[in-house]
Design an enzyme around this catalytic site. Structure first.
Site, short mmCIF file in Angstrom:
data_model
loop_
_atom_site.label_atom_id
_atom_site.label_comp_id
_atom_site.label_asym_id
_atom_site.label_seq_id
_atom_site.Cartn_x
_atom_site.Cartn_y
_atom_site.Cartn_z
N HIS A 22 -7.04 -6.31 -1.51
CA HIS A 22 -5.94 -4.88 -1.09
C HIS A 22 -4.77 -6.11 0.14
CE1 HIS A 22 -3.66 -1.51 -0.79
NE2 HIS A 22 -4.07 -1.14 0.32
N ASP B 132 -8.59 -5.60 -5.48
CA ASP B 132 -8.49 -4.83 -4.42
C ASP B 132 -9.42 -3.37 -5.11
OD1 ASP B 132 -7.59 -2.85 -3.22
OD2 ASP B 132 -5.39 -3.62 -3.76
N SER C 208 0.71 -1.14 0.43
CA SER C 208 -0.03 0.03 -0.62
C SER C 208 0.82 1.39 -0.11
CB SER C 208 -0.76 0.06 1.25
OG SER C 208 -1.84 1.05 1.03
#
Length: 603
Positions: free
Chosen positions: A353, A322, A206
């Site tokens: 994710h 995601d 991320s």
């Protein structure tokens, strides 16, 4: 002399035993590196080239090092796995009003939101324990750093600004002896990385996966390879979509200034200055929640625009489902890296994710580019796709992504509102127009399952007689008019019938999605109010996908206006009328039109 010789040979034997070990092209766990109690852990501050907190001194980044004892006792030099993050020192609480209120008309901003303060959590010399048990026993040093304006790092968070690229660059420069590190944030006692070979690899998930790419775009010498996992590669693509104000999935009302508040864990004495210059000046002027247009502010936070200096080998990882950091973020960078001639591989799984590549793939990548072992990774498949029924650890290798056997197939629409119309290979004769009425109260899931509704248009293929493999980036072209000067436009590609229940998989229902602002039909940088009743053509990509739609299912194109989980919520009632004759869907299908005809029972 004999005793001295025996002592020398014994020392030499021990030294040889504590070097990294490789088997089948992968770094192996070395028992002498495994004992965490013997690891050397220390922290320091690396001086950068920028001052973003207004004190007229170069900002220094807080850095923590974890290395095997042999780097001290035997002079062993090792490559570095480096992880940087704005999250290590804690984040803001999820207070009432943290996110922007989305319940307002398009073109408005909504009421001012709350600005919580982060209560900083710092445990020095340990910034983080992530990745150390994976890589230190395999003959790597692991380095962590806190991003500018977070934790004990000086400066201001900018959420994609230049300092977030230059900060990890400075750390890599320090690991190569090119800039100075210090024992304290303000002192002059220097620290050298004498235990580093200068070869650095970065990884993270991320935001932590964004920063390896940020560092790589500087072209810094020594950064040999990066493995970004679900990285945000463009803050415009994260918070906007084709001119539309669109939230990341699960965080309705988040925007770039919200993320700024969320991570701003640095020195409390510097926060007032940082807030005034970054959040309340640069971001407020540039983020533009009124129009959603692309501008120079967003262009400066898009790493695709900065890739010219990049030379690091890229192993990209992402999930096709995601809906937070969407799969386009990885594909656009992977595609550009290939076009530059960089070593590049991509790993996609079918989940949401996060999700790193299998350890064996990561290990081969770092073994090749950090240890310099000629393990033939350049000849490995460049695309790894986890199939729908498989575990993430068992991807299927492909020649590339998208699948080279995929061909663009155009589908046309035949009316059926308020029920289901048809999605077919031949244009319908005089298909006419169909109208939907916006109402954010109904979410996309409810609209997809509805047998009849005026709040969406649905067009479906016949039931598939054979599996259909989609691989690539679908694209829609919609000719529409609006009853009001502004409207949301949302598109879902779904697999029907919709599945419910405990055993429902993430791949069962939603194939892919996309959003756009019809006001940006001519330019992503300039929106213009819609003339009610006038028709406009809007063309845009849906999110990349690689999915096998099983026999027995139907592919459905759902067109609606406000997406309750992603867009603003204007008052219900806006009508969108779609000209079916000039609306189409292009799908990338493995086997092309011939396979579609077989799948639809036409051959």
């Amino acid at each position: 002399m004999l005793a001295a010789l025996i002592s020398f040979l014994a020392a030499a034997s021990v030294f040889a035993q504590t070097k990294p070990v490789f088997k089948d092209g992968e770094a192996q766990i070395v028992p002498a590196f495994e004992n965490a109690d013997e690891w050397i852990r220390h922290d320091l501050w690396v001086e950068t080239t920028f001052d973003t907190d207004g004190d007229d001194k170069p900002d220094r980044m807080h850095v923590a090092v974890t290395r095997p004892k042999q780097t001290e006792t035997e002079g062993l030099k090792l490559p570095v796995v480096y992880v940087s993050s704005p999250y290590f020192a804690g984040v803001a609480p999820d207070v009432e009003g943290l996110f922007w209120n989305v319940r307002h008309e398009l073109g408005e901003i909504g009421p001012e939101r709350a600005h919580p303060e982060v209560e900083m959590r710092v445990d020095r010399p340990i910034i983080s324990n992530s990745h150390i048990r994976t890589w230190v026993p395999r003959g790597y040093i692991v380095v962590h750093s806190s991003s500018p304006g977070t934790g004990l790092s000086q400066g201001a968070p900018t959420v994609g600004g230049d300092n977030e690229s230059l900060a990890p660059k400075a750390v890599i420069d320090w690991l190569n002896g090119r800039v100075k590190g210090y024992t304290t944030p303000d002192g002059d006692e220097e620290v050298e990385a004498y235990w580093s070979t200068g070869k650095v690899g970065m990884t993270g998930t991320s935001y932590n996966g964004t920063l390896p790419l940020a560092a790589a775009t500087t072209g810094v010498d020594g950064l040999e390879a990066i493995i970004p996992i679900a990285p945000n590669t463009s803050y415009y693509h994260y918070y906007r979509s084709n001119g539309l104000v669109r939230s990341p999935g699960g965080y309705l009302g988040e925007d770039i200034d919200v993320l700024y508040d969320f991570i701003h864990s640095g020195n409390p004495e510097k926060r007032t200055y940082n807030n005034a210059t970054v959040r309340d000046q640069e971001m407020k002027a540039g983020m533009d929640r009124q129009t959603g247009d692309y501008n120079d502010f967003w262009a400066g936070r898009d790493y695709l625009n900065d890739m010219e200096p990049m030379k690091a080998a890229l192993l990209m990882s992402h999930g096709f489902n995601d809906w937070n950091v969407m799969p386009e973020h990885s594909y656009r960078i992977y595609k550009a890296a290939k076009e530059k001639g960089l070593p590049a591989q991509i790993y996609y799984h079918q989940a949401g994710h996060g999700g790193p590549p299998p350890m064996r793939i990561m290990n081969r990548w770092f073994t090749r580019y950090l240890h310099g072992v000629d393990n033939g990774v350049e000849d490995d498949p460049v695309a790894w796709i986890v199939r729908e029924e498989d575990e993430n650890s068992n991807p299927t290798p492909y020649e590339d992504y998208p699948n080279p056997a995929a061909e663009a197939v155009t589908f046309y629409l035949k009316g059926g509102a308020p029920g289901q119309g048809a999605l077919q290979l031949q244009p319908a004769k005089k298909p006419g127009q169909e109208t939907l009425t916006d109402n954010f109260s109904f979410d996309g899931k409810a609209l997809a399952q509805a047998e009849y509704t005026n709040h969406r248009l649905m067009y479906v293929t016949p039931e598939l007689k054979e599996d259909l493999h989609l691989s690539g980036v679908p694209r829609v072209t919609i000719r529409l008019s609006s009853s009001k000067p502004a409207a949301n436009l949302s598109v879902w590609l779904v697999s029907l019938p919709w599945e419910e229940g405990r055993r429902t998989k993430i791949t069962d229902n939603i194939i892919t999605r996309g959003w756009a602002d019809p006001q940006n039909h001519a330019s992503i940088r300039e929106s213009e109010p819609l003339n009610p009743g006038r028709y406009y053509t809007v063309s845009f990509d849906l999110q990349p996908d690689d999915q096998v739609i099983p026999a027995g299912q139907q592919i459905g194109l759902m067109i609606f206006s406000s997406d309750r989980d992603f867009t603003l919520w204007p008052d219900p009632g806006t009508e969108l009328t779609v000209d079916l004759e000039k609306t189409k869907l292009v799908l990338p299908v493995v086997g092309g039109e011939a396979q579609v005809r077989k799948g639809m029972g036409e051959e």
